[in-house]
Design an enzyme around this catalytic site. Structure first.
Site, PDB file in Angstrom:
ATOM      1  N   TRP A 167     -59.534 -25.282  15.167  1.00  0.00           N
ATOM      2  CA  TRP A 167     -58.453 -26.189  14.565  1.00  0.00           C
ATOM      3  C   TRP A 167     -58.211 -25.967  13.235  1.00  0.00           C
ATOM      4  O   TRP A 167     -57.481 -26.923  12.402  1.00  0.00           O
ATOM      5  CB  TRP A 167     -58.259 -27.725  15.380  1.00  0.00           C
ATOM      6  CG  TRP A 167     -59.326 -28.383  14.518  1.00  0.00           C
ATOM      7  CD1 TRP A 167     -60.571 -27.916  14.099  1.00  0.00           C
ATOM      8  CD2 TRP A 167     -59.366 -29.941  14.376  1.00  0.00           C
ATOM      9  NE1 TRP A 167     -61.407 -29.085  13.705  1.00  0.00           N
ATOM     10  CE2 TRP A 167     -60.461 -30.339  13.703  1.00  0.00           C
ATOM     11  CE3 TRP A 167     -58.373 -30.719  14.487  1.00  0.00           C
ATOM     12  CZ2 TRP A 167     -60.933 -31.528  13.451  1.00  0.00           C
ATOM     13  CZ3 TRP A 167     -58.863 -32.298  14.264  1.00  0.00           C
ATOM     14  CH2 TRP A 167     -60.065 -32.434  13.699  1.00  0.00           C
ATOM     15  N   ASP A 168     -59.164 -25.283  12.553  1.00  0.00           N
ATOM     16  CA  ASP A 168     -59.203 -25.437  10.909  1.00  0.00           C
ATOM     17  C   ASP A 168     -58.097 -25.044  10.250  1.00  0.00           C
ATOM     18  O   ASP A 168     -57.744 -25.437   9.135  1.00  0.00           O
ATOM     19  CB  ASP A 168     -60.325 -24.222  10.623  1.00  0.00           C
ATOM     20  CG  ASP A 168     -61.559 -24.694  11.108  1.00  0.00           C
ATOM     21  OD1 ASP A 168     -62.322 -25.083  10.273  1.00  0.00           O
ATOM     22  OD2 ASP A 168     -61.898 -24.400  12.369  1.00  0.00           O
TER      23      ASP A 168
ATOM     24  N   GLU B 123     -66.641 -35.076  18.439  1.00  0.00           N
ATOM     25  CA  GLU B 123     -67.257 -33.835  19.004  1.00  0.00           C
ATOM     26  C   GLU B 123     -68.699 -34.378  19.803  1.00  0.00           C
ATOM     27  O   GLU B 123     -69.376 -33.842  20.531  1.00  0.00           O
ATOM     28  CB  GLU B 123     -67.672 -32.803  18.295  1.00  0.00           C
ATOM     29  CG  GLU B 123     -66.512 -31.840  18.012  1.00  0.00           C
ATOM     30  CD  GLU B 123     -66.596 -30.572  17.152  1.00  0.00           C
ATOM     31  OE1 GLU B 123     -67.713 -30.511  16.539  1.00  0.00           O
ATOM     32  OE2 GLU B 123     -65.921 -29.602  17.490  1.00  0.00           O
TER      33      GLU B 123
ATOM     34  N   LYS C 240     -70.073 -37.796  14.913  1.00  0.00           N
ATOM     35  CA  LYS C 240     -70.449 -36.641  14.113  1.00  0.00           C
ATOM     36  C   LYS C 240     -69.399 -36.463  12.781  1.00  0.00           C
ATOM     37  O   LYS C 240     -69.950 -36.315  11.694  1.00  0.00           O
ATOM     38  CB  LYS C 240     -70.255 -35.152  14.741  1.00  0.00           C
ATOM     39  CG  LYS C 240     -70.332 -33.896  14.048  1.00  0.00           C
ATOM     40  CD  LYS C 240     -70.269 -33.033  14.879  1.00  0.00           C
ATOM     41  CE  LYS C 240     -70.402 -31.645  14.312  1.00  0.00           C
ATOM     42  NZ  LYS C 240     -70.190 -30.446  15.058  1.00  0.00           N
ATOM     43  N   GLN C 241     -68.281 -36.768  13.029  1.00  0.00           N
ATOM     44  CA  GLN C 241     -67.177 -36.581  11.966  1.00  0.00           C
ATOM     45  C   GLN C 241     -66.116 -37.585  12.045  1.00  0.00           C
ATOM     46  O   GLN C 241     -66.001 -38.230  13.294  1.00  0.00           O
ATOM     47  CB  GLN C 241     -66.740 -35.219  11.822  1.00  0.00           C
ATOM     48  CG  GLN C 241     -66.175 -34.651  12.902  1.00  0.00           C
ATOM     49  CD  GLN C 241     -65.872 -33.153  13.050  1.00  0.00           C
ATOM     50  OE1 GLN C 241     -65.549 -32.712  11.865  1.00  0.00           O
ATOM     51  NE2 GLN C 241     -66.047 -32.534  13.905  1.00  0.00           N
TER      52      GLN C 241
END
Length: 789
Positions: free
Chosen positions: A345-346, A484, A604-605
């Site tokens: 998805w970057d 994630e 995680k983020q």
């Protein structure tokens, strides 16, 4: 070092992989890591070359299971050039004494320069200087100039230049148990006294690859064929004070290239027609100069130097040459083999920058997604859904490429991987379609390919949502969010989470935007689209209903990451930091302990906070109102604070998103995260991951932080909206952009003053909207606007 160079001094084997990634040279068609040409692939060096969009699929035996993976292929290595005193050992930094070693990336010129002084004993010194380019004007050409100078002796030097077809994909240690032999049918030959060639093909995707190399020197060249190599050998005489130059020019083609009949013939023909090194370099510099003008960025100090490096690597991966290719956004650039070169998805972090500088590249990247729309529909149908379900990891043909197993290096165990449940990638694609069309004014794309993608992504969300009669709302179940870490509920029999807030809010946005687009389509086009897709009034009513009633969970007066998040256990963050120090990969730490991160309030983020990255405060508030909620500023601030204390920042994207969000609500803390985003790759904050490839989304995201995050820039409704947030650490900066049909629009912010200059053209005026006023700037006009305190 100045603001246009990136230099490494000294030779440190442990740092080589990182330097090779950050000194990669590319042109959007192919890229080559910054490895030393005299060094072969081993535990220290990894001279990989990657062509955009070239993949190959292999099956490996993993723990008794047959596992299939598709990889971006490491194509034959064009770099090899080694040297020695006749009858002596080959000279390289690992076998000879190094007196001095410098490697410099010259950003303005797109060149890599290295200088090494070798001590050969008995007061004999050999100096090697090299200049390397991967040509930005001719995307199929690369060149290497090597200059040899000696001190303290006269004598002969034996030089061997080669094309190496024996390469494998072995640049990521945790993948080495998998089959990485992607090349087969290797043949070599000679086309001219100074030119050799190598051809091969990929094992299963059957992509044919042709390389030709021309060696230019003032002495005869002898050719040897030692499959899988073809070697050009020469012997030069050296005297103190006299420099001898050897130039190697290479052409690379594949069977995916347009307008050729055979890649080998094309490579041989191209290298034969290529001018000498100096002429190539002049042409190459001119192409880079044009890129830098279009992507003008003026940020002072060290931050500006890092941003320029980030921009350099974005342009090397996604240049105007990319506009002619069928490729997506590889998460790790063309710089290494991590993530197998897959497309995630970057683009969500990359396209917003490209939209305002190189919209033709954005369009090409979106066409990559459109070409795979039918595959996304097939995948959705196989899962029992209508519409398009795009894969979390995409490669050559758009099927799901997410691995079934992944290795935890801490425990040595292969674990089931459920990240394919990140269906929010479809919303990211829809978001990028919308943003591209708003920035570029490309109505043709909006009405055709863009409308088709939005419709099918909206159709998937409308079908994926299930009505909960007790709750009186629609719900989206069995997904994984951007975090994630969380793939399942504690002790659950299967994977997936319910009502991930980010997923549901972005699905609402997709449904609302698609309905808006359909309302504004020209009637003939709307009718065509409805006929081709079987769109009915009943389906539109369903989308309207779902977009107003999707469930967003809350707990403790904050937005819940997903339903049930508030019931998870708190983690002993202090204890884990004390025991492990770096806990970015907390999931691996806990699994190695026999525990699971699924039990804890630990991310995680950024997940919920991604909403503040995608949507300006007014738009985010409007989405929550559409869903029947009031997102007051105090609640958002509490939500930001809540998740900041429960995030390990195990992704380079996390610091970027947190810096962006905090710039709007807690400015005093934003710079810490901005710095982490800037340092992510150059300091390798993830502990060794940059050597496997740069993090393209984070690099492009830092550029967009300056371009849109700090300026509050939005392109919507035919206007440029600006709402700057001065940051003491970065209060003066400027950049150029391309807005719709206006090229080279310059913006500059300095001490409460916003300056906008629109270059002369026949384009329409630009409407600029600030929180307290509206102005219209004609082409050729400059506006100086005093910002409110």
């Amino acid at each position: 070092m100045d603001g246009w160079s990136w230099e490494y001094a000294g030779y440190t084997p442990a740092d080589e992989r990182l330097r090779e990634s950050l000194c990669t040279l590319g042109n959007g068609y192919f890229a080559t890591r910054g490895a030393l040409p005299e060094c072969a692939a081993d535990d220290v060096h990894y001279p990989g070359t990657y062509v955009a969009g070239i993949y190959n699929r292999l099956t490996s035996d993993v723990s008794g299971r047959q596992v299939e993976n598709e990889d971006m292929v490491n194509v034959p290595n064009w770099l090899p050039l080694r040297f020695r005193i006749p009858e002596g050992p080959w000279i390289d930094p690992d076998t000879a004494d190094v007196l001095e070693h410098r490697q410099m990336l010259l950003l303005a010129e797109g060149l890599l320069e290295r200088r090494t002084r070798y001590d050969l004993g008995d007061n004999r010194v050999l100096t090697v200087r090299q200049l390397r380019m991967v040509h930005m004007a001719d995307p199929h050409v690369a060149a290497l100039r090597t200059e040899f100078t000696v001190d303290g002796f006269s004598g002969r030097l034996e030089v061997e230049a080669a094309l190496d077809g024996g390469v494998t994909n072995s640049g990521v240690a945790r993948y080495r148990d998998l089959d990485g032999r992607h090349l087969t049918h290797i043949h070599t030959g000679v086309s001219a006294p100074d030119t050799v060639w190598l051809r091969c093909r990929t094992r299963t995707s059957d992509v044919r690859i042709g390389l030709a190399a021309r060696l230019t020197a003032d002495v005869p060249v002898v050719v040897r064929h030692e499959l899988p190599h073809v070697i050009q050998q020469l012997t030069i005489g050296l005297e103190p004070g006299r420099t001898v130059t050897v130039d190697k020019t290479v052409a690379l083609h594949t069977s995916r290239d347009p307008a050729i009949s055979d890649p080998l013939h094309a490579a041989v023909d191209r290298v034969g027609r290529s001018p000498d090194f100096d002429a190539l370099a002049a042409w190459h510099r001119a192409a880079w100069d044009q890129l830098w003008r279009r992507a003008e960025l003026d940020v002072p100090g060290e931050s500006g130097r890092i941003l320029r490096l980030h921009l350099f690597h974005v342009l090397q991966t996604l240049s105007p040459h990319t506009a002619d290719l069928d490729v997506g956004v590889p998460a790790r650039g063309l710089h290494g083999e991590a993530y197998r070169g897959h497309v995630f998805w970057d683009e969500l972090f990359v396209l917003p920058y490209l939209n305002l500088h190189f919209p033709e590249v954005s369009r090409a990247l979106l066409r990559y997604r459109h070409r795979r729309l039918e595959q996304a529909r097939t995948t959705a149908a196989a899962a029992g859904h209508r519409g398009a379900m795009y894969p979390w990891q995409s490669g050559s043909d758009g099927r799901e490429e997410t691995q079934q197993l992944h290795l935890n290096p801490r425990s040595g165990r292969w674990l089931a991987d459920h990240s394919h449940l990140q269906h929010h990638v479809g919303s990211a694609i829809a978001y990028n379609v919308w943003q591209y069309c708003e920035a570029s004014g490309d109505m043709e794309f909006r009405h055709t390919k863009g409308a088709e993608m939005l419709l099918q992504i909206a159709r998937f969300w409308g079908d994926k949502a299930v009505h909960d009669d007790a709750m009186g709302r629609y719900r989206i179940k069995g997904v994984v969010g951007p975090d994630e870490y969380h793939e399942a509920y504690p002790d659950a029999d299967g994977p997936g989470l319910d009502d991930n807030a980010y997923t549901n809010v972005t699905a609402t946005w997709v449904l609302a935007r698609t309905l808006e687009l359909l309302d504004t389509l020209p009637e003939p086009r709307r009718r065509e689209l409805a006929e081709r897709t079987g769109l009915t009034a009943g389906e539109l009513e369903l989308w309207e209903d779902v977009s107003h009633t999707l469930h967003v969970p809350f707990h403790d007066d904050v937005i819940s990451q997903f339903e049930g998040y508030g019931e998870l256990s708190e983690l002993d963050w202090h204890g884990y930091r004390g025991r492990y120090g770096d806990i970015r990969r907390l999931d691996r730490i806990l699994e190695a302990e026999g525990d699971t991160v699924n039990r804890y309030k630990a991310s995680k983020q950024a997940d919920v906070l991604m909403l503040g990255y995608l949507f300006a405060p007014a738009e985010l508030g409007g989405l929550f109102r559409r869903l029947g909620h009031r997102l007051e500023e105090d609640m958002w601030r509490r939500t930001v604070d809540y998740y900041m204390h429960r995030t390990s920042h195990g992704s380079t994207l996390s610091g970027l998103v947190h810096g962006w969000v905090l710039a709007r609500c807690r400015r005093s803390e934003a710079w810490k995260f901005v710095q982490e985003a800037l340092q992510g790759d150059i300091a390798d904050v993830q502990g060794g991951t940059t050597g496997e490839g740069i993090h393209l989304g984070a690099m492009a995201g830092t550029l967009d932080l300056v371009q849109r995050g700090l300026t509050g820039l939005e392109t919507r409704g035919g206007a440029l909206w600006l709402d700057p947030v001065p940051m003491p650490e970065l209060s003066t900066y400027g950049f150029a952009l391309r807005y719709q049909h206006n090229w080279g629009v310059r913006l500059r912010l300095e001490r409460g003053l916003l300056e906008i200059e629109v270059p002369s053209s026949d384009a329409s005026p630009i409407d600029v909207r600030l929180p307290d006023r509206e102005v219209s700037l004609q082409p050729g006009e400059k506006g100086r606007l005093v910002l409110p305190d």
